[in-house]
Design a protein around this motif. Sequence first.
Motif, short mmCIF file in Angstrom:
data_model
loop_
_atom_site.label_atom_id
_atom_site.label_comp_id
_atom_site.label_asym_id
_atom_site.label_seq_id
_atom_site.Cartn_x
_atom_site.Cartn_y
_atom_site.Cartn_z
N LEU A 1 0.84 -1.21 0.00
CA LEU A 1 0.00 0.00 0.00
C LEU A 1 0.87 1.25 0.00
CD1 LEU A 1 -2.75 -1.16 2.53
CD2 LEU A 1 -3.12 -0.61 0.11
N ASP A 2 1.91 1.25 0.83
CA ASP A 2 2.84 2.39 0.87
C ASP A 2 3.50 2.59 -0.49
OD1 ASP A 2 2.14 2.72 3.48
OD2 ASP A 2 3.98 1.87 4.32
N ASP A 3 3.89 1.47 -1.11
CA ASP A 3 4.53 1.53 -2.42
C ASP A 3 3.60 2.19 -3.45
OD1 ASP A 3 6.67 0.71 -4.29
OD2 ASP A 3 5.20 -0.73 -5.06
N ALA A 4 2.32 1.85 -3.36
CA ALA A 4 1.34 2.38 -4.32
C ALA A 4 0.90 3.80 -3.95
CB ALA A 4 0.11 1.47 -4.36
N GLY A 5 1.10 4.18 -2.68
CA GLY A 5 0.56 5.45 -2.22
C GLY A 5 -0.94 5.38 -2.04
N LEU A 6 -1.45 4.23 -1.66
CA LEU A 6 -2.89 4.06 -1.45
C LEU A 6 -3.16 3.80 0.03
CD1 LEU A 6 -3.79 1.70 -4.44
CD2 LEU A 6 -4.53 4.08 -4.17
N LYS A 7 -4.37 4.15 0.44
CA LYS A 7 -4.82 3.83 1.80
C LYS A 7 -5.60 2.53 1.76
CE LYS A 7 -5.18 8.59 3.40
NZ LYS A 7 -5.04 9.26 2.04
N LYS A 8 -5.62 1.85 2.89
CA LYS A 8 -6.29 0.55 2.86
C LYS A 8 -7.77 0.66 2.52
CE LYS A 8 -7.70 -0.46 7.62
NZ LYS A 8 -9.14 -0.71 7.45
N THR B 1 -9.84 -1.96 -7.22
CA THR B 1 -8.49 -1.99 -6.66
C THR B 1 -8.39 -3.21 -5.74
OG1 THR B 1 -8.56 0.42 -6.68
CG2 THR B 1 -6.76 -0.62 -5.45
N VAL B 2 -7.58 -4.18 -6.15
CA VAL B 2 -7.55 -5.45 -5.43
C VAL B 2 -6.18 -5.65 -4.78
CG1 VAL B 2 -7.88 -7.95 -5.61
CG2 VAL B 2 -9.13 -6.43 -7.15
N ARG C 1 -10.50 -14.36 8.16
CA ARG C 1 -9.64 -13.81 9.21
C ARG C 1 -8.83 -12.62 8.68
NH1 ARG C 1 -8.72 -11.53 13.64
NH2 ARG C 1 -6.60 -11.69 14.46
N ALA C 2 -8.38 -12.74 7.44
CA ALA C 2 -7.58 -11.65 6.85
C ALA C 2 -8.40 -10.37 6.78
CB ALA C 2 -7.08 -12.06 5.47
N CYS C 3 -9.64 -10.48 6.33
CA CYS C 3 -10.51 -9.30 6.22
C CYS C 3 -10.75 -8.66 7.59
CB CYS C 3 -11.85 -9.68 5.58
SG CYS C 3 -11.73 -9.98 3.83
N GLU C 4 -10.97 -9.49 8.58
CA GLU C 4 -11.21 -8.97 9.92
C GLU C 4 -9.95 -8.27 10.45
OE1 GLU C 4 -11.59 -11.90 12.99
OE2 GLU C 4 -12.62 -10.52 14.34
N LEU C 5 -8.82 -8.97 10.26
CA LEU C 5 -7.55 -8.46 10.77
C LEU C 5 -7.21 -7.10 10.16
CD1 LEU C 5 -5.01 -9.25 12.46
CD2 LEU C 5 -4.09 -10.29 10.39
N TRP C 6 -7.54 -6.94 8.89
CA TRP C 6 -7.17 -5.70 8.19
C TRP C 6 -8.34 -4.71 8.11
CZ3 TRP C 6 -4.98 -9.54 4.14
CH2 TRP C 6 -3.80 -10.12 4.66
N GLY C 7 -9.44 -5.04 8.75
CA GLY C 7 -10.59 -4.14 8.77
C GLY C 7 -11.14 -3.86 7.39
N MET C 8 -11.27 -4.89 6.58
CA MET C 8 -11.72 -4.71 5.19
C MET C 8 -13.09 -5.33 4.97
SD MET C 8 -8.40 -5.51 2.86
CE MET C 8 -6.94 -4.47 2.90
#
Lengths: 400, 137
Positions: A60-67, A118-119, A83-90
């Motif tokens: 994300l930092d590389d792209a300059g995008l926010k989660k 944006t995936v 679990r990934a979605c929960e962990l990353w708040g997505m």
Amino acid sequence: MAVSFDRERLGPLKDTVAVVGVGETDYGADYRGAGGKAMAKGEVRYDSYTLASRALKRALDDAGLKKDEIDGLCTGPTLSSERACELWGMNPRWSGSGDAAQCIIEAAMAINCGLCTTVALVYGNAQRSMDTAYGGSRVTGGGITSYFYYAPWGLTSQGALYALLFQRHKLLYGTTDEQLGAIAVAFRKHACMNPNAVMQKPITIEDYMKAPYVAEPLRLFDYCLINDGGVAIILRRADMAKDCRQTPVMVSGFGWSEENVDATQLRPRLKDFYHTAHREVAAQVYPMAGVGPKDIDVFATYDSFSVHLLASLEGFGFCKEGEGGPFVQNGRIEIGGELPCNTSGGMLSESYMQSWNHQPELVRQLRGGLGQRQVQGAEVAQYVHDVAGKCKSIIYTKGG
Amino acid sequence: MATPRPIRSMDPYAEQFWAYTQKKEFRLQKCCDCGKFRWPPGPTCDKCLSDEFEWAAMGGQGKVLSWTTFRRGYFPEYPAPHTVIVLELDEGPLFVAYPVDMEVADLREGMTLSLRWTDGQDKYGEYNLPVFGPVSS
């Protein structure tokens, strides 16, 4: 069923999706514990989510995008999407899963269908910490798959299956151990130009030949590493890619074909070297991207074992069937050679990320500026996923 | 007591294959509708999806396609070095086994080998394991 290129439907998808961000963990540093020694297998340092999260943040930092700008998520092994979605708040509008090439193809389709824009494609594997087994008594007794079905006869491990493939290649074409060795030597040379690679000490062909066999005719350096790591890739609709921090790298072609009939018998492996699948993928990926093997500036193949490269070079038409051995010699596959292959050091010498690490490397080669590791003038890069008959390929090109 | 070996992958079709080995019969499934042999055992013909099959007796000869020698031990039952071969049976299927009554150095591409039996057991019970050796003159 024979695959042909659907020009009307697949053709227009060329360059509709771009890679805008990549992130990886610190493979080399994470491999070495106190005093610079390799961490022991089973010595737990990380779990897969720690590694995947770190890679995602970096991409994300590389792209300059926010989660919160991510609206699609693909998870690779060993992660659970939930679990990934929960962990990353997505709360994605679309999600998928699979190997790296599969996720890239699926994400490109979802973006083109308007399901998302944006995936994030994320992989994490703490296989060294978890002491993951790829052969022997801990992987027997389940369902039907060639790598443990023959345990009663003493056949086990993916490595032994690729040893059978290489032995067959030797018997049919006279391919030599020194020819195969050129692959491990070249990839190690590349790793030594990559500060993030696990392996940093060059090997010579003599070192290769002196190393012990594991499953003969494959030797130690024909085998991939077992290390911990994570990788993330951000794909975005091409018209939105210009807003990102990096020069976009376009997804210009892809293809998919599988060869599964009598796979447990090892028929496609030993009677065909998976070339039917290779040819069918080539018949999609090259016309879609509008290039051919001669146009490829940087190449990467799945390399859990060195011999994957021989099979994929022959199957995709870089050389004739049976001529992979001489083809890989004399520096041709090294940086500076005619077809630089697995320029990060690959899974043999950089990091065994089940091909996820190949994607950031090809993207960076097309962005440029890699110093001594840079393939000069790289504009077209190809990844080939040649894994037990599940063949896919992606062609990336330098974006404007 | 029979020789302990790494565990078999077991299902209702594999059970039938291994049951025949107790009588030293080497039988693979053959589709009753299209005639295709299949291995490993399973419910359906992969060529025509028929579930009608017979357990056809194999002639017990095949040609060597490839081999590998484990120089690192993976199973306590098979200390290194241990060599595994892949044969193309005369009837068509490919079959994994190991060579007996011969030196590994004498293996050649395309050489014909013939069926032998050796004993085996695991938690599912005792059975005979099909292995391959030189054709007796």
